[in-house]
Design a protein around this motif. Structure first.
Motif, PDB file in Angstrom:
ATOM      1  N   LEU A  12      36.552  45.444  48.031  1.00 39.00           N
ATOM      2  CA  LEU A  12      37.266  44.601  48.986  1.00 39.00           C
ATOM      3  C   LEU A  12      38.455  43.921  48.315  1.00 39.00           C
ATOM      4  O   LEU A  12      39.532  43.821  48.904  1.00 39.00           O
ATOM      5  CB  LEU A  12      36.331  43.570  49.618  1.00 39.00           C
ATOM      6  CG  LEU A  12      36.958  42.668  50.665  1.00 39.00           C
ATOM      7  CD1 LEU A  12      37.527  43.478  51.825  1.00 39.00           C
ATOM      8  CD2 LEU A  12      35.932  41.672  51.178  1.00 39.00           C
ATOM      9  N   VAL A  13      38.283  43.475  47.088  1.00 33.34           N
ATOM     10  CA  VAL A  13      39.392  42.870  46.347  1.00 33.34           C
ATOM     11  C   VAL A  13      40.528  43.879  46.215  1.00 33.34           C
ATOM     12  O   VAL A  13      41.694  43.546  46.440  1.00 33.34           O
ATOM     13  CB  VAL A  13      38.933  42.373  44.954  1.00 33.34           C
ATOM     14  CG1 VAL A  13      40.124  41.955  44.108  1.00 33.34           C
ATOM     15  CG2 VAL A  13      37.961  41.223  45.088  1.00 33.34           C
ATOM     16  N   ASP A  31      39.342  34.783  38.481  1.00 31.95           N
ATOM     17  CA  ASP A  31      37.953  35.029  38.079  1.00 31.95           C
ATOM     18  C   ASP A  31      37.619  36.507  38.004  1.00 31.95           C
ATOM     19  O   ASP A  31      36.447  36.882  37.983  1.00 31.95           O
ATOM     20  CB  ASP A  31      36.963  34.312  39.015  1.00 31.95           C
ATOM     21  CG  ASP A  31      37.249  32.829  39.132  1.00 31.95           C
ATOM     22  OD1 ASP A  31      37.651  32.228  38.117  1.00 31.95           O
ATOM     23  OD2 ASP A  31      37.090  32.279  40.222  1.00 31.95           O
ATOM     24  N   GLN A  32      38.618  37.363  37.921  1.00 31.49           N
ATOM     25  CA  GLN A  32      38.387  38.803  37.876  1.00 31.49           C
ATOM     26  C   GLN A  32      37.731  39.220  36.566  1.00 31.49           C
ATOM     27  O   GLN A  32      36.951  40.170  36.539  1.00 31.49           O
ATOM     28  CB  GLN A  32      39.706  39.542  38.065  1.00 31.49           C
ATOM     29  CG  GLN A  32      39.537  41.003  38.337  1.00 31.49           C
ATOM     30  CD  GLN A  32      40.806  41.614  38.893  1.00 31.49           C
ATOM     31  OE1 GLN A  32      41.850  40.984  38.910  1.00 31.49           O
ATOM     32  NE2 GLN A  32      40.729  42.827  39.339  1.00 31.49           N
ATOM     33  N   ILE A  43      27.873  38.516  39.951  1.00 31.87           N
ATOM     34  CA  ILE A  43      27.390  37.279  40.568  1.00 31.87           C
ATOM     35  C   ILE A  43      28.539  36.350  40.954  1.00 31.87           C
ATOM     36  O   ILE A  43      28.524  35.753  42.019  1.00 31.87           O
ATOM     37  CB  ILE A  43      26.433  36.529  39.615  1.00 31.87           C
ATOM     38  CG1 ILE A  43      25.225  37.395  39.312  1.00 31.87           C
ATOM     39  CG2 ILE A  43      26.021  35.189  40.186  1.00 31.87           C
ATOM     40  CD1 ILE A  43      24.361  36.868  38.191  1.00 31.87           C
ATOM     41  N   LEU A  44      29.515  36.246  40.084  1.00 29.17           N
ATOM     42  CA  LEU A  44      30.618  35.315  40.309  1.00 29.17           C
ATOM     43  C   LEU A  44      31.680  35.940  41.209  1.00 29.17           C
ATOM     44  O   LEU A  44      32.167  37.038  40.928  1.00 29.17           O
ATOM     45  CB  LEU A  44      31.245  34.900  38.977  1.00 29.17           C
ATOM     46  CG  LEU A  44      30.298  34.187  38.022  1.00 29.17           C
ATOM     47  CD1 LEU A  44      30.981  33.953  36.686  1.00 29.17           C
ATOM     48  CD2 LEU A  44      29.823  32.876  38.619  1.00 29.17           C
ATOM     49  N   PRO A  45      32.036  35.267  42.275  1.00 28.09           N
ATOM     50  CA  PRO A  45      33.029  35.832  43.198  1.00 28.09           C
ATOM     51  C   PRO A  45      34.442  35.780  42.632  1.00 28.09           C
ATOM     52  O   PRO A  45      34.778  34.917  41.834  1.00 28.09           O
ATOM     53  CB  PRO A  45      32.910  34.937  44.428  1.00 28.09           C
ATOM     54  CG  PRO A  45      32.378  33.649  43.922  1.00 28.09           C
ATOM     55  CD  PRO A  45      31.509  33.984  42.739  1.00 28.09           C
ATOM     56  N   ARG A  46      35.257  36.723  43.064  1.00 23.93           N
ATOM     57  CA  ARG A  46      36.683  36.733  42.746  1.00 23.93           C
ATOM     58  C   ARG A  46      37.396  35.996  43.870  1.00 23.93           C
ATOM     59  O   ARG A  46      36.975  36.062  45.030  1.00 23.93           O
ATOM     60  CB  ARG A  46      37.211  38.168  42.678  1.00 23.93           C
ATOM     61  CG  ARG A  46      36.895  38.872  41.382  1.00 23.93           C
ATOM     62  CD  ARG A  46      35.469  39.261  41.358  1.00 23.93           C
ATOM     63  NE  ARG A  46      35.174  40.104  40.191  1.00 23.93           N
ATOM     64  CZ  ARG A  46      33.977  40.192  39.684  1.00 23.93           C
ATOM     65  NH1 ARG A  46      32.986  39.488  40.177  1.00 23.93           N
ATOM     66  NH2 ARG A  46      33.747  40.970  38.665  1.00 23.93           N
ATOM     67  N   ARG A  47      38.463  35.290  43.520  1.00 17.49           N
ATOM     68  CA  ARG A  47      39.229  34.540  44.519  1.00 17.49           C
ATOM     69  C   ARG A  47      40.630  35.114  44.611  1.00 17.49           C
ATOM     70  O   ARG A  47      41.288  35.280  43.600  1.00 17.49           O
ATOM     71  CB  ARG A  47      39.295  33.061  44.141  1.00 17.49           C
ATOM     72  CG  ARG A  47      37.949  32.392  44.158  1.00 17.49           C
ATOM     73  CD  ARG A  47      38.021  30.963  43.688  1.00 17.49           C
ATOM     74  NE  ARG A  47      38.332  30.959  42.254  1.00 17.49           N
ATOM     75  CZ  ARG A  47      38.958  29.967  41.620  1.00 17.49           C
ATOM     76  NH1 ARG A  47      39.338  28.886  42.295  1.00 17.49           N
ATOM     77  NH2 ARG A  47      39.192  30.027  40.339  1.00 17.49           N
ATOM     78  N   ILE A  48      41.058  35.388  45.828  1.00 17.04           N
ATOM     79  CA  ILE A  48      42.421  35.860  46.057  1.00 17.04           C
ATOM     80  C   ILE A  48      43.221  34.674  46.580  1.00 17.04           C
ATOM     81  O   ILE A  48      42.888  34.095  47.615  1.00 17.04           O
ATOM     82  CB  ILE A  48      42.449  37.036  47.046  1.00 17.04           C
ATOM     83  CG1 ILE A  48      41.646  38.208  46.463  1.00 17.04           C
ATOM     84  CG2 ILE A  48      43.904  37.437  47.330  1.00 17.04           C
ATOM     85  CD1 ILE A  48      41.546  39.401  47.366  1.00 17.04           C
TER      86      ILE A  48
END
Length: 74
Positions: A12-13, A31-32, A43-48
């Motif tokens: 999705l990213v 956070d990629q 576990i840790l989400p990526r933020r766009i």
């Protein structure tokens, strides 16, 4: 900058990145590289993130692609 999407799904990213690139909207994926710390568990989400002035256009591009349900609340 404002957060557009927060997700654990790298596909999705990639899709959102391609949509924003195609629309000429500058963005950052934060956070990629946290997978090194978390052990590649996802576990840790990526933020766009997008610039404040591009939020409306970016939201429209994402919604038009059928991914509006992934957008963070305004």
């Amino acid at each position: 900058m404002r957060e557009l999407i927060r997700v654990n799904d790298p596909v999705l990213v990639s899709a959102v990145s391609a949509l924003l690139d195609g629309a000429g909207i500058h963005y950052l994926v934060l956070d990629q590289n946290m997978s090194v710390i978390e052990g590649s568990l996802g576990i840790l989400p990526r933020r766009i993130m997008v610039e404040d002035g591009d939020v409306a256009a970016a939201r429209r591009v994402i919604a038009d692609a059928g991914l509006g349900h992934e957008l963070r609340p305004e």
